[in-house]
Design an enzyme around this catalytic site. Sequence first.
Site, PDB file in Angstrom:
ATOM      1  N   ASP A  10       0.884  -1.159   0.000  1.00 10.78           N
ATOM      2  CA  ASP A  10       0.000   0.000   0.000  1.00 10.78           C
ATOM      3  C   ASP A  10       0.932   1.222   0.000  1.00 10.78           C
ATOM      4  O   ASP A  10       2.124   1.094   0.319  1.00 10.78           O
ATOM      5  CB  ASP A  10      -0.863  -0.033   1.271  1.00 10.78           C
ATOM      6  CG  ASP A  10      -1.655   1.230   1.447  1.00 10.78           C
ATOM      7  OD1 ASP A  10      -2.310   1.653   0.481  1.00 10.78           O
ATOM      8  OD2 ASP A  10      -1.614   1.817   2.551  1.00 10.78           O
ATOM      9  N   LEU A  11       0.418   2.373  -0.382  1.00  7.86           N
ATOM     10  CA  LEU A  11       1.276   3.561  -0.477  1.00  7.86           C
ATOM     11  C   LEU A  11       1.144   4.476   0.751  1.00  7.86           C
ATOM     12  O   LEU A  11       2.054   4.559   1.582  1.00  7.86           O
ATOM     13  CB  LEU A  11       0.917   4.339  -1.753  1.00  7.86           C
ATOM     14  CG  LEU A  11       1.681   5.630  -1.998  1.00  7.86           C
ATOM     15  CD1 LEU A  11       3.148   5.355  -2.279  1.00  7.86           C
ATOM     16  CD2 LEU A  11       1.071   6.404  -3.168  1.00  7.86           C
ATOM     17  N   ASP A  12      -0.038   5.112   0.859  1.00  5.85           N
ATOM     18  CA  ASP A  12      -0.230   6.126   1.904  1.00  5.85           C
ATOM     19  C   ASP A  12      -0.186   5.489   3.292  1.00  5.85           C
ATOM     20  O   ASP A  12      -1.010   4.622   3.604  1.00  5.85           O
ATOM     21  CB  ASP A  12      -1.598   6.810   1.709  1.00  5.85           C
ATOM     22  CG  ASP A  12      -1.685   7.546   0.383  1.00  5.85           C
ATOM     23  OD1 ASP A  12      -0.798   8.356   0.100  1.00  5.85           O
ATOM     24  OD2 ASP A  12      -2.647   7.303  -0.370  1.00  5.85           O
ATOM     25  N   THR A  18       1.894  10.176   3.997  1.00  7.35           N
ATOM     26  CA  THR A  18       0.865  11.039   3.410  1.00  7.35           C
ATOM     27  C   THR A  18      -0.507  10.871   4.058  1.00  7.35           C
ATOM     28  O   THR A  18      -1.405  11.667   3.793  1.00  7.35           O
ATOM     29  CB  THR A  18       0.714  10.730   1.900  1.00  7.35           C
ATOM     30  OG1 THR A  18       0.724   9.318   1.770  1.00  7.35           O
ATOM     31  CG2 THR A  18       1.823  11.339   1.089  1.00  7.35           C
ATOM     32  N   LYS A  46      -8.984   5.352   5.813  1.00  8.29           N
ATOM     33  CA  LYS A  46      -7.713   4.881   5.250  1.00  8.29           C
ATOM     34  C   LYS A  46      -7.955   3.745   4.262  1.00  8.29           C
ATOM     35  O   LYS A  46      -8.702   2.808   4.563  1.00  8.29           O
ATOM     36  CB  LYS A  46      -6.776   4.417   6.366  1.00  8.29           C
ATOM     37  CG  LYS A  46      -6.240   5.554   7.207  1.00  8.29           C
ATOM     38  CD  LYS A  46      -5.248   5.051   8.226  1.00  8.29           C
ATOM     39  CE  LYS A  46      -4.718   6.192   9.068  1.00  8.29           C
ATOM     40  NZ  LYS A  46      -3.869   5.713  10.163  1.00  8.29           N
ATOM     41  N   SER A 115      -2.554   0.413  -4.246  1.00 12.31           N
ATOM     42  CA  SER A 115      -3.053   1.613  -3.561  1.00 12.31           C
ATOM     43  C   SER A 115      -4.358   2.100  -4.171  1.00 12.31           C
ATOM     44  O   SER A 115      -4.588   1.953  -5.367  1.00 12.31           O
ATOM     45  CB  SER A 115      -2.000   2.723  -3.687  1.00 12.31           C
ATOM     46  OG  SER A 115      -2.557   3.978  -3.362  1.00 12.31           O
ATOM     47  N   ALA A 116      -5.184   2.719  -3.343  1.00 12.74           N
ATOM     48  CA  ALA A 116      -6.441   3.299  -3.837  1.00 12.74           C
ATOM     49  C   ALA A 116      -6.216   4.672  -4.460  1.00 12.74           C
ATOM     50  O   ALA A 116      -7.107   5.217  -5.104  1.00 12.74           O
ATOM     51  CB  ALA A 116      -7.423   3.440  -2.677  1.00 12.74           C
ATOM     52  N   LYS A 118      -5.226   7.927  -6.631  1.00 17.21           N
ATOM     53  CA  LYS A 118      -5.039   8.322  -8.031  1.00 17.21           C
ATOM     54  C   LYS A 118      -3.839   9.251  -8.153  1.00 17.21           C
ATOM     55  O   LYS A 118      -3.524   9.727  -9.242  1.00 17.21           O
ATOM     56  CB  LYS A 118      -6.311   9.019  -8.553  1.00 17.21           C
ATOM     57  CG  LYS A 118      -7.492   8.062  -8.634  1.00 17.21           C
ATOM     58  CD  LYS A 118      -8.725   8.714  -9.209  1.00 17.21           C
ATOM     59  CE  LYS A 118      -9.800   7.657  -9.400  1.00 17.21           C
ATOM     60  NZ  LYS A 118     -11.092   8.184  -9.699  1.00 17.21           N
ATOM     61  N   LYS A 146     -10.930  -1.020  -1.484  1.00 18.17           N
ATOM     62  CA  LYS A 146     -10.674  -1.863  -0.320  1.00 18.17           C
ATOM     63  C   LYS A 146     -11.827  -1.650   0.662  1.00 18.17           C
ATOM     64  O   LYS A 146     -12.297  -0.532   0.746  1.00 18.17           O
ATOM     65  CB  LYS A 146      -9.356  -1.470   0.366  1.00 18.17           C
ATOM     66  CG  LYS A 146      -8.128  -1.632  -0.530  1.00 18.17           C
ATOM     67  CD  LYS A 146      -6.907  -0.985   0.123  1.00 18.17           C
ATOM     68  CE  LYS A 146      -5.733  -0.929  -0.844  1.00 18.17           C
ATOM     69  NZ  LYS A 146      -4.569  -0.176  -0.335  1.00 18.17           N
ATOM     70  N   GLU A 170       0.115  -3.213   4.753  1.00 18.88           N
ATOM     71  CA  GLU A 170      -1.054  -2.318   4.854  1.00 18.88           C
ATOM     72  C   GLU A 170      -1.110  -1.592   6.192  1.00 18.88           C
ATOM     73  O   GLU A 170      -0.815  -2.182   7.220  1.00 18.88           O
ATOM     74  CB  GLU A 170      -2.341  -3.158   4.747  1.00 18.88           C
ATOM     75  CG  GLU A 170      -3.041  -3.064   3.427  1.00 18.88           C
ATOM     76  CD  GLU A 170      -3.563  -1.674   3.073  1.00 18.88           C
ATOM     77  OE1 GLU A 170      -3.690  -0.816   3.950  1.00 18.88           O
ATOM     78  OE2 GLU A 170      -3.860  -1.470   1.895  1.00 18.88           O
ATOM     79  N   ASP A 171      -1.523  -0.334   6.159  1.00 21.36           N
ATOM     80  CA  ASP A 171      -1.702   0.399   7.419  1.00 21.36           C
ATOM     81  C   ASP A 171      -3.184   0.579   7.745  1.00 21.36           C
ATOM     82  O   ASP A 171      -3.508   1.223   8.740  1.00 21.36           O
ATOM     83  CB  ASP A 171      -1.045   1.792   7.344  1.00 21.36           C
ATOM     84  CG  ASP A 171      -1.800   2.729   6.421  1.00 21.36           C
ATOM     85  OD1 ASP A 171      -2.231   2.279   5.335  1.00 21.36           O
ATOM     86  OD2 ASP A 171      -1.978   3.903   6.780  1.00 21.36           O
TER      87      ASP A 171
HETATM   88  C1  BG6 Z   1      -5.608   5.748  -0.061  1.00 19.94           C
HETATM   89  C2  BG6 Z   1      -5.696   6.582   1.204  1.00 19.94           C
HETATM   90  O1  BG6 Z   1      -4.313   5.267  -0.211  1.00 19.94           O
HETATM   91  O2  BG6 Z   1      -5.953   6.524  -1.207  1.00 19.94           O
HETATM   92  C3  BG6 Z   1      -7.068   7.232   1.323  1.00 19.94           C
HETATM   93  O3  BG6 Z   1      -5.475   5.752   2.331  1.00 19.94           O
HETATM   94  C4  BG6 Z   1      -7.373   8.019   0.056  1.00 19.94           C
HETATM   95  O4  BG6 Z   1      -7.065   8.072   2.447  1.00 19.94           O
HETATM   96  C5  BG6 Z   1      -7.257   7.096  -1.154  1.00 19.94           C
HETATM   97  O5  BG6 Z   1      -8.686   8.554   0.109  1.00 19.94           O
HETATM   98  C6  BG6 Z   1      -7.507   7.828  -2.476  1.00 19.94           C
HETATM   99  O6  BG6 Z   1      -6.469   8.737  -2.681  1.00 19.94           O
HETATM  100  P1  BG6 Z   1      -6.457   9.906  -3.755  1.00 19.94           P
HETATM  101  O7  BG6 Z   1      -5.024  10.372  -3.737  1.00 19.94           O
HETATM  102  O8  BG6 Z   1      -6.829   9.283  -5.063  1.00 19.94           O
HETATM  103  O9  BG6 Z   1      -7.446  10.917  -3.312  1.00 19.94           O
HETATM  104 MG    MG Z   2      -2.685   3.279   3.541  1.00 21.24          MG
END
Ligand code: BG6
Ligand code: MG
Length: 226
Positions: A10-12, A18, A46, A115-116, A118, A146, A170-171
């Site tokens: 996962d990224l964030d 972030t 998250k 990651s979710a 964009k 997710k 994953e966090d």
């Molecule tokens: C996930 C985050 O990685 O990405 C969420 O944990 C976030 O908090 C989601 O809403 C979507 O991210 P973005 O950058 O497309 O708004």
């Molecule tokens: Mg995360």
Amino acid sequence: MNKIKGYIFDLDGVIVDTAKYHYNSWRTLANKLGFDITEEQNENLKGVSRKESLEYILSIGGISFSDKEKIKLAELKNSWYVESISNMNDSELLPGALNLLKDIKAQKLRISLGSASKNSVRILKSTGIYDMFDAIIDGTKTTESKPHPQVFLMGAEALKLQPEECVVFEDSINGVKAANDGGFISIGVGSETTLNHANFVLPDLSGTSVKKIEKRISNMYQILDK
Ligand code: BG6
Ligand code: MG
């Protein structure tokens, strides 16, 4: 026990710091709409897509908007978020993330993003780790959020591996559930209490390595085999 050949991140909140910027931006939006969101409520945000996060936030505030207005609100949140990551560099990489990525590469194992977001490519490029990924699956490619396992299943497929041959870092509670439901080994990164459904939890990625992770997994299977 399968040999682990793929590492899906996962990224964030796992690779980059972030998650706090997402929280701050959503909080600003909620405050402008006249309510607040707690850290506990933020745990449910998250790992969740931008669109679904907004729905959840509006449900907390008990406010409804038209689809057109919701698109505007999501864009507004994203503009604040993008502003907060605009000067991002490798100092925002979380402890141990770079070392672990290097170790995985050195051992010729495969790496995917799951990651979710964009905004993931922008973040991977600005922190200088984009080229370390064999596959990037993010919110621009998925149709499910997710805790649906789609993002990780697509990651495994892109790496040409089975879920059982991959671990997922994953966090988020939603992400751990997605990994478990997809048949992956889930490694929580963060609080043991929050991520208690993960196969095991690390406070962060510092001090870990492929060898240590393999050992942890093999210990896990030994206990299960008893
Ligand atoms: C996930 C985050 O990685 O990405 C969420 O944990 C976030 O908090 C989601 O809403 C979507 O991210 P973005 O950058 O497309 O708004
Ligand atoms: Mg995360």
